[in-house]
Design a protein around this motif. Structure first.
Motif, short mmCIF file in Angstrom:
data_model
loop_
_atom_site.label_atom_id
_atom_site.label_comp_id
_atom_site.label_asym_id
_atom_site.label_seq_id
_atom_site.Cartn_x
_atom_site.Cartn_y
_atom_site.Cartn_z
N THR A 117 -48.80 -68.06 9.54
CA THR A 117 -49.30 -66.86 8.87
C THR A 117 -48.89 -66.88 7.42
N THR B 287 -45.81 -59.37 9.13
CA THR B 287 -46.64 -58.44 8.38
C THR B 287 -45.95 -57.06 8.44
N ALA C 188 -46.91 -54.23 9.51
CA ALA C 188 -47.09 -53.55 10.80
C ALA C 188 -46.17 -54.16 11.86
N GLN C 189 -46.10 -55.50 11.87
CA GLN C 189 -45.23 -56.15 12.87
C GLN C 189 -43.77 -55.79 12.63
N TYR D 13 -49.17 -47.44 18.20
CA TYR D 13 -50.05 -48.46 18.79
C TYR D 13 -50.14 -48.26 20.30
N THR E 286 -50.52 -53.48 22.94
CA THR E 286 -50.32 -54.18 21.65
C THR E 286 -49.19 -55.19 21.71
N HIS E 287 -48.21 -54.96 22.60
CA HIS E 287 -47.05 -55.86 22.66
C HIS E 287 -47.46 -57.31 22.85
N ALA E 288 -48.66 -57.53 23.42
CA ALA E 288 -49.09 -58.90 23.73
C ALA E 288 -49.28 -59.74 22.48
N VAL E 289 -49.37 -59.10 21.32
CA VAL E 289 -49.59 -59.87 20.09
C VAL E 289 -48.38 -60.75 19.79
N PHE E 290 -47.21 -60.40 20.31
CA PHE E 290 -46.03 -61.22 20.08
C PHE E 290 -45.99 -62.32 21.14
N HIS E 291 -46.35 -63.53 20.71
CA HIS E 291 -46.55 -64.61 21.68
C HIS E 291 -45.31 -64.93 22.50
N ASP F 28 -39.36 -62.93 20.41
CA ASP F 28 -39.78 -62.49 19.09
C ASP F 28 -38.95 -61.31 18.61
N LYS G 216 -48.79 -62.94 30.43
CA LYS G 216 -48.50 -62.76 29.01
C LYS G 216 -49.04 -61.42 28.52
N ILE H 24 -54.35 -64.69 20.41
CA ILE H 24 -54.24 -63.24 20.53
C ILE H 24 -54.33 -62.60 19.15
#
Lengths: 245, 333
Positions: free
Chosen positions: A17, A37, A39-40, A70, A74-79, A84, B103, B329
């Protein structure tokens, strides 16, 4: 603020990123951009406030998403999920160390004393989550997470030596960072089991470890002198024996 | 064994195999015809105000024909889709799908709302059933719903058939209704009774799915077949709620060259042959392999997702089995 003679490891490999903006050198006037970012960073900081109650678990992450408006999913965005969250804790506390620079610089001129002060500041930042830290250490020790965890430890050691004003440019640069990493991780482990008031025992433990390192260094130094002397003496002895025939 | 194979494949199906041995990359006869007409009608990619071409496997075809060609492929493989997946991936696709679902961890949490999940190109319902199982078993959530869409009624038919043997489809709501109403007349609003519903939709438009209505958009092994991927990503962005998650499981590029050599050999030599023997359809599987080759690599696709307005974290993807597949994702910011 910092003199340019200070040596520092460059930002080698950044997550993609920030790949476009990451540089392969370190410049004081261009600090590396945050890997998160805005937001993260907001979600992860909110999630950390739930750690003392819930621990380093996905629930904390979900509550962080909720706090910031959120969705639960949304938590799924953190791989890497919980890892994380842990990495964010390590990253944010490491970058916060620079805030203590002025105070510590004013109070002491001794390099090793400064290093100790930074270690104490960093360990103090663990205090709010100290009861949950063993969970985090367990996650960090999972095989897929080990490289990133070690990298973060190395970065912390580098940050502390850099802030303390280390100007070594020999092989010392490596040994200093390696020994500080060992001391820091041992002290952190000790701290998780420390029940004394205000972690008094931990600070004493840290003192002893740092002394050990200094001692080890002088032991290593004298051993190498001894080895060199004995080696030369033996060779000379052999030579004289051979010359005699 | 030999007699068993000949019974499965049948005499008729031997001809395409012989044909494909001669002409290396063949398509089913209609597909070839369409592709040829396309090539004749439109030799230059940008000329004459035509809509332009897109790829169908290794062939370039006019955009408006890709949908028909892909439709043929999937109509033809629908019946044997699951067994072929197992054979081709040695069962590993199940692990990928399980990992994908764990996941995403879908389900209602204490103090939260049940989810609306949209499973695009979900044909046989593989992901949808796993999602519902996860929500029920892990989160004790019996309200989260999945809407399965697919452009292909044959694939959707397989999924509907399978759903009847699960606890999620209540007979009144799916089977009887679907007997009376054609798929494409079924709108989003009249399927609220059961936890799983099926709808024929073009993923590039998702006409019947309202804006800002979904918590989770999943697409597993589907997006590479879309004619216009950026348009599909835009539609995904449209239907998701703010904070909603776009999750894609798709074949990708192997990042370890020695293993990649083995994988390429396996893909191009073994898979079409197995397609011939088991599903009696070599050409469709040849297309599947070629379409995997043509799909952009991890970094490029992650950038496409960001370009559609999603936010990603870290690199934005996770590799599975050294990059044979990858999970991407994005979150609607």
């Amino acid at each position: 603020m910092f003199t340019s003679t200070h040596l520092r490891s460059p930002v080698c490999k950044a997550s993609s990123t920030i790949l476009n903006s990451a540089r392969l050198y370190h410049a004081v006037s261009h600090l590396p951009p945050s890997p998160y970012t805005p937001a993260q960073a907001r979600i992860l900081s909110s999630a950390l406030t739930h750690v003392p109650e819930h621990g380093f678990v996905k629930d904390a992450l979900v509550l962080g998403c909720r706090d910031q408006g959120y969705l639960d999913s949304t938590h799924a965005v953190f791989h890497n999920g919980v890892f994380d969250l842990i990495q964010y804790h390590l990253y944010s506390e490491r970058t916060k160390l620079a805030q203590h620079k002025d105070k510590i610089d004013a109070e002491t001129n001794d390099l090793h004393e400064r290093v100790k002060r930074y270690c104490v500041e960093r360990l103090k930042a663990n205090a709010p989550v100290i009861k949950r830290l063993p969970e985090a250490l367990a996650v960090m020790g999972l095989p897929p997470n080990v490289p990133a965890s070690l990298e973060e430890l190395a970065k912390l050691a580098d940050e502390i030596w850099y802030l303390a004003g280390d100007k070594s440019s020999t092989f010392d640069w490596y040994t200093r960072r390696a020994s500080l990493s060992a001391v820091y991780s041992a002290t952190e482990l000790y701290m998780t089991q420390d029940n004394s008031t205000d972690f008094k025992n931990t600070w004493e433990f840290l003192d002893r470890r740092l002394e050990n390192v200094a001692h080890l260094k002088s032991t290593l130094g004298s051993s190498s002198t001894w080895i060199a002397f004995t080696g030369m003496a033996s060779i000379n002895l052999l030579r004289s024996q051979l010359a005699r025939g | 064994m030999a007699s068993r194979i000949s019974r499965i494949t049948g005499v008729r199906s031997m001809r395409p195999m012989l044909y494909s041995l001669n002409a290396k990359r063949s398509l089913s006869s209609t597909a070839v015809k369409l592709a040829n007409t396309g090539a004749d009608a439109k030799p230059a990619p940008n000329g004459n105000g035509n809509k332009g071409t897109t790829h169908f496997g290794f062939k370039d075809v006019p955009e408006e024909e890709k949908e028909i060609l892909v439709g043929e492929v999937f109509s033809s493989v629908a019946k044997s889709y699951d067994i072929m997946n197992d054979v081709m991936s040695l069962g590993i696709h199940r692990l990928w799908k399980d990992h994908f679902v764990s996941k995403l961890d879908p389900g209602r949490r204490p103090g939260g709302e049940p989810l609306s999940i949209l499973d695009v190109a979900g044909g046989t319902g593989d992901i949808a059933f796993r999602m519902l199982d996860w929500a029920s078993d892990v989160h004790n959530d019996h309200q989260t719903k999945v809407l399965v869409t697919d452009i292909n009624p044959d694939m959707l038919g397989e999924g509907k058939k399978r759903s009847l043997s699960t606890k999620y489809a209540d007979g009144m709501c799916t089977e009887l209704r679907l007997q009376r109403i054609r798929y494409d007349e079924l709108t989003y609003h009249n399927i609220e009774g059961s936890r799983i519903s099926f709808l024929v939709q073009n993923a590039e438009f998702l006409d019947s799915v309202p804006d800002n209505s979904q918590d989770l958009y999943t697409v597993a092994f589907g997006i590479r077949n879309f004619t216009n991927i950026p348009a599909a990503l835009k539609s995904a962005h449209r239907v998701l709620k703010p904070g909603g998650v776009f999750a894609c499981l798709e074949f990708s590029k192997v990042n370890f060259s020695l293993f990649d050599m083995v994988y390429q050999q396996y893909s191009f030599n073994v898979i079409p042959l197995m397609g011939q023997l088991i599903a009696a359809d070599r050409d469709s599987y040849q297309y599947l392999i070629e379409s995997i080759q043509r799909f952009p690599d991890q970094e490029t696709f992650a950038q496409m997702i960001r370009d559609a307005g999603f936010e990603t974290s870290g690199p934005g993807y996770e590799n599975l089995t050294m990059g044979i597949a990858a999970i991407h994702i994005g979150v609607k910011a």
